[in-house]
Design a protein around this motif. Structure first.
Motif, PDB file in Angstrom:
ATOM      1  N   ILE A  47     -20.832  46.151 -11.538  1.00  0.00           N
ATOM      2  CA  ILE A  47     -22.043  46.421 -12.298  1.00  0.00           C
ATOM      3  C   ILE A  47     -22.045  45.393 -13.426  1.00  0.00           C
ATOM      4  O   ILE A  47     -21.097  45.331 -14.212  1.00  0.00           O
ATOM      5  N   TYR A  48     -23.065  44.565 -13.482  1.00  0.00           N
ATOM      6  CA  TYR A  48     -23.142  43.518 -14.494  1.00  0.00           C
ATOM      7  C   TYR A  48     -24.057  43.945 -15.625  1.00  0.00           C
ATOM      8  O   TYR A  48     -25.180  44.398 -15.385  1.00  0.00           O
ATOM      9  N   MET A  49     -23.541  43.792 -16.856  1.00  0.00           N
ATOM     10  CA  MET A  49     -24.332  44.112 -18.045  1.00  0.00           C
ATOM     11  C   MET A  49     -24.270  42.930 -19.006  1.00  0.00           C
ATOM     12  O   MET A  49     -23.197  42.484 -19.399  1.00  0.00           O
ATOM     13  N   GLU A  50     -25.448  42.438 -19.355  1.00  0.00           N
ATOM     14  CA  GLU A  50     -25.538  41.370 -20.352  1.00  0.00           C
ATOM     15  C   GLU A  50     -25.431  41.994 -21.736  1.00  0.00           C
ATOM     16  O   GLU A  50     -26.107  42.989 -22.024  1.00  0.00           O
ATOM     17  N   VAL A  51     -24.559  41.447 -22.556  1.00  0.00           N
ATOM     18  CA  VAL A  51     -24.357  41.943 -23.919  1.00  0.00           C
ATOM     19  C   VAL A  51     -24.354  40.770 -24.891  1.00  0.00           C
ATOM     20  O   VAL A  51     -24.022  39.648 -24.517  1.00  0.00           O
ATOM     21  N   PRO A  52     -24.707  41.013 -26.159  1.00  0.00           N
ATOM     22  CA  PRO A  52     -24.642  39.954 -27.169  1.00  0.00           C
ATOM     23  C   PRO A  52     -23.214  39.410 -27.290  1.00  0.00           C
ATOM     24  O   PRO A  52     -22.237  40.111 -27.006  1.00  0.00           O
ATOM     25  N   LEU A  53     -23.101  38.191 -27.727  1.00  0.00           N
ATOM     26  CA  LEU A  53     -21.787  37.535 -27.817  1.00  0.00           C
ATOM     27  C   LEU A  53     -20.785  38.304 -28.664  1.00  0.00           C
ATOM     28  O   LEU A  53     -19.597  38.355 -28.324  1.00  0.00           O
TER      29      LEU A  53
END
Length: 91
Positions: A47-53
Protein backbone atom coordinates in the motif's frame (compact mmCIF):
# COMPACT_ATOMS: atom_id res chain seq x y z
CA UNK A 1 -4.46 -15.44 16.70
CA UNK A 2 -4.89 -15.52 12.93
CA UNK A 3 -8.30 -14.67 11.52
CA UNK A 4 -8.54 -15.63 7.87
CA UNK A 5 -10.27 -13.17 5.58
CA UNK A 6 -12.60 -14.24 2.81
CA UNK A 7 -9.95 -13.24 0.28
CA UNK A 8 -6.65 -11.36 -0.03
CA UNK A 9 -8.67 -8.46 -1.44
CA UNK A 10 -10.75 -8.32 1.76
CA UNK A 11 -7.54 -8.26 3.82
CA UNK A 12 -6.16 -5.45 1.68
CA UNK A 13 -9.34 -3.45 2.18
CA UNK A 14 -8.79 -3.76 5.94
CA UNK A 15 -5.17 -2.72 5.43
CA UNK A 16 -6.18 0.35 3.46
CA UNK A 17 -8.76 1.26 6.15
CA UNK A 18 -6.04 0.97 8.79
CA UNK A 19 -3.70 3.15 6.69
CA UNK A 20 -6.43 5.77 6.31
CA UNK A 21 -7.14 5.73 10.04
CA UNK A 22 -3.43 6.03 10.89
CA UNK A 23 -3.14 8.87 8.39
CA UNK A 24 -5.85 10.79 10.23
CA UNK A 25 -4.79 9.91 13.78
CA UNK A 26 -1.00 9.89 13.52
CA UNK A 27 -0.18 12.00 10.46
CA UNK A 28 -2.85 14.69 10.78
CA UNK A 29 -4.32 13.75 7.40
CA UNK A 30 -1.15 14.78 5.56
CA UNK A 31 -0.77 11.48 3.72
CA UNK A 32 -2.43 10.42 0.48
CA UNK A 33 -2.92 6.78 -0.47
CA UNK A 34 -1.67 6.37 -4.02
CA UNK A 35 -2.69 2.77 -4.54
CA UNK A 36 -2.04 -0.88 -3.87
CA UNK A 37 0.27 -3.07 -5.91
CA UNK A 38 1.01 -6.77 -5.84
CA UNK A 39 4.68 -7.74 -5.68
CA UNK A 40 6.38 -9.15 -8.75
CA UNK A 41 6.56 -12.51 -6.99
CA UNK A 42 2.82 -12.26 -6.32
CA UNK A 43 3.17 -13.21 -2.67
CA UNK A 44 2.59 -9.91 -0.94
CA UNK A 45 1.09 -6.49 -1.47
CA UNK A 46 2.21 -2.91 -0.96
CA UNK A 47 0.00 0.00 0.00
CA UNK A 48 1.69 3.21 -1.13
CA UNK A 49 1.09 6.47 0.71
CA UNK A 50 2.62 9.78 -0.30
CA UNK A 51 3.66 11.81 2.73
CA UNK A 52 5.45 15.16 3.21
CA UNK A 53 9.23 14.92 3.49
CA UNK A 54 9.27 15.69 7.23
CA UNK A 55 7.11 12.61 7.87
CA UNK A 56 9.04 10.51 5.36
CA UNK A 57 12.26 11.33 7.24
CA UNK A 58 10.81 10.59 10.73
CA UNK A 59 12.07 7.03 11.09
CA UNK A 60 10.58 6.49 14.54
CA UNK A 61 7.08 7.46 13.40
CA UNK A 62 7.27 5.49 10.16
CA UNK A 63 8.54 2.43 12.04
CA UNK A 64 5.73 2.64 14.62
CA UNK A 65 3.08 2.89 11.90
CA UNK A 66 4.73 0.11 9.91
CA UNK A 67 4.56 -2.17 12.94
CA UNK A 68 0.82 -1.56 13.32
CA UNK A 69 0.28 -2.51 9.68
CA UNK A 70 2.44 -5.65 10.04
CA UNK A 71 0.46 -6.74 13.09
CA UNK A 72 -2.77 -6.53 11.09
CA UNK A 73 -1.15 -8.36 8.18
CA UNK A 74 -0.01 -11.15 10.50
CA UNK A 75 -3.42 -11.38 12.13
CA UNK A 76 -5.18 -11.64 8.77
CA UNK A 77 -2.63 -14.04 7.30
CA UNK A 78 -2.08 -11.98 4.13
CA UNK A 79 1.29 -10.27 3.76
CA UNK A 80 1.00 -6.56 3.01
CA UNK A 81 3.03 -3.50 3.86
CA UNK A 82 2.48 0.24 4.01
CA UNK A 83 5.21 2.12 2.17
CA UNK A 84 5.64 5.84 2.68
CA UNK A 85 6.93 7.61 -0.40
CA UNK A 86 8.01 11.24 -0.76
CA UNK A 87 6.04 13.68 -2.91
CA UNK A 88 6.56 13.09 -6.62
CA UNK A 89 7.84 9.52 -6.17
CA UNK A 90 5.51 8.17 -8.85
CA UNK A 91 5.34 11.38 -10.83
Amino acid sequence: MVTWPKSPEAALEEGVRLAERLNQERLGGQGKILGVRKSVEGEDYAIYMEVPLEIYKDLDLTEEIGMEVLKLSDRLGVPFFLYFVPPGYFG
